[in-house]
Design a protein around this motif. Structure first.
Motif, PDB file in Angstrom:
ATOM      1  N   LEU A  15      43.629  48.431  43.267  1.00 36.58           N
ATOM      2  CA  LEU A  15      43.955  49.716  42.754  1.00 36.58           C
ATOM      3  C   LEU A  15      44.891  50.648  43.177  1.00 36.58           C
ATOM      4  O   LEU A  15      45.759  51.327  42.685  1.00 36.58           O
ATOM      5  N   TRP A  16      44.820  50.611  44.596  1.00 41.45           N
ATOM      6  CA  TRP A  16      45.842  51.684  45.316  1.00 41.45           C
ATOM      7  C   TRP A  16      47.245  50.801  44.906  1.00 41.45           C
ATOM      8  O   TRP A  16      48.374  51.604  44.954  1.00 41.45           O
ATOM      9  N   LEU A  19      48.555  51.878  41.680  1.00 39.08           N
ATOM     10  CA  LEU A  19      48.573  53.551  41.626  1.00 39.08           C
ATOM     11  C   LEU A  19      49.799  54.265  42.435  1.00 39.08           C
ATOM     12  O   LEU A  19      50.452  54.654  42.215  1.00 39.08           O
ATOM     13  N   ALA A  20      49.635  53.701  43.596  1.00 41.58           N
ATOM     14  CA  ALA A  20      50.470  54.414  44.752  1.00 41.58           C
ATOM     15  C   ALA A  20      51.948  53.715  44.891  1.00 41.58           C
ATOM     16  O   ALA A  20      52.942  54.175  45.084  1.00 41.58           O
ATOM     17  N   TYR A 144      44.457  58.169  49.729  1.00 44.55           N
ATOM     18  CA  TYR A 144      44.546  56.653  50.174  1.00 44.55           C
ATOM     19  C   TYR A 144      44.910  56.400  51.585  1.00 44.55           C
ATOM     20  O   TYR A 144      44.356  55.553  52.454  1.00 44.55           O
TER      21      TYR A 144
END
Length: 380
Positions: A15-16, A19-20, A144
């Protein structure tokens, strides 16, 4: 201190990365696959090290290397994506050293304590659900980067704890016997492990996809669905060990296969996330039976001088099954439907579960566990 961060990051990193780091689905898949491939390839090396060096130091070194890899994720940005892939490689190597050596240490404890593997599963899963609750609750405040750094600190604490264990509790042989025939002797059980972990990993990934696409749940909401099962898996292994001793391993594994199959079929028709969370407990009961039995049989089937190699083979089989299950689940979900994916995975869970009692019989493993003596299983 180490399993919790590992399980949390298995959930968070994909997920990171999207997104990041802004990675697309293909790049995310490659990132996850890279750590999996490195972990699987490093298991034999970790087994070799665990059989020839102080297992406490191998495990502690692995925890430190894994923590270094976790901290590496905190340094990655959308402009320096290569750092994330390097962190995946480091994490894969560190995790292999940590978990193979640690399971070899627990195998030594199993020589005198038949509940050793049940206690290990309970400790791992306790760490997992605490890490999920604490980590996801803190994610909004620390981000994160903060989550990765806190996880790295937890791994460092785990490294210190295992390094400080008294050496006299872990007196492995310093001259490992030949590895020839070890994998062949374990092959029936390793095949069953591939099947059972394929079903588990497949169900986990399609369930996560379904919660996001069908119910519109976010990361934290989806994690809460898994929480009841995680807590159950932390609490049940030792009580269920008493049941396994009473009814026998083969019968217990058949019951676990039925529970896993019923869980997967039930998911196909579960109307709400609440019902899914309740059904997930069935899977937890099954795994609270299966994992301690599998690991105990691996320990019983080899000598203490080869515990590392045996646990390396066991973990490699589990990783291979996870890779197969994830791939099959994604295909079944995209090509067919949620219901078809659940039925396919239910069939895999049933077949893998039914293979386990046959594997025990083929290996001439005891149906009811008993404490091993220090010299037991030395033929390797």
């Amino acid at each position: 201190m180490t399993r919790g961060p590992a399980d949390l990051l298995d959930f968070v990193v994909p997920l990171w990365a999207g997104l990041a780091l802004g990675l697309d689905a293909t790049a995310i898949g490659l990132l996850v696959a890279l750590e999996l491939v490195v972990s699987c390839a490093a298991r034999p090396l970790a087994g070799w090290a665990a059989d020839r060096a102080d297992r406490r130091m191998v495990a502690a070194t692995g925890a430190m290397i894994y923590g270094l890899g976790v901290a590496g994720y905190a340094l990655a940005t959308d402009g320096v994506v290569a750092v994330a892939f390097a962190a995946a490689v480091v994490s894969g190597v560190g995790g292999s050293l940590l978990w193979v050596a640690l399971r070899a240490m627990v195998s030594e404890q199993y020589l005198s304590d038949e509940t050793a593997f049940a206690s290990l599963v309970s400790a791992e899963e306790t760490g997992a659900w605490i890490a999920f609750v604490a980590g996801l609750s803190a994610l909004g405040a620390v981000g994160y980067t903060g989550l990765f750094l806190l996880s790295a600190l937890a791994c460092l604490a785990g490294a210190v704890l295992v390094a400080l264990l008294p050496a006299e509790r872990f007196r492995q042989e310093r001259s490992p016997g030949p590895a020839r025939g070890l994998v062949r002797r374990l092959a029936p059980l390793l095949g069953a492990v591939v099947g059972s972990t394929a079903a588990e990993a497949g169900i986990g990934i399609v369930l996560l996809i379904h919660l996001q696409k069908h119910f519109g749940l976010g990361v934290i909401e989806a994690a809460w669905v898994f929480l009841p099962g995680a807590i159950a898996l932390a609490v049940l292994p030792k009580p269920l060990h008493v049941v396994v001793v009473r009814i026998g391993r083969r019968r217990a594994l058949l019951i676990a296969a039925g529970l896993s199959c019923a869980f997967a079929v039930g998911l196909a028709f579960a109307p709400t996330p609440t019902v899914i969370g309740i059904l997930w407990v069935l899977s937890a009961v099954a795994w609270a039976i299966v994992m301690p039995v599998e690991q105990a049989v691996v320990a019983e089937s080899t000598g203490r001088s080869r515990f590392g190699a045996a646990m390396g083979a066991y973990e490699a089989a589990a990783l291979a099954g996870g890779a197969v299950g994830t791939a099959l689940a994604g295909i079944a979900y995209e090509v067919g439907s949620w219901q078809i994916a659940c039925v396919v995975l239910a069939a895999i869970a049933l077949l893998g579960g039914l293979a386990a009692p046959w594997a025990l019989r083929a290996m001439d493993a005891a149906d009811r566990p008993a404490p091993m003596v220090a010299e037991a299983g030395e033929a390797s």
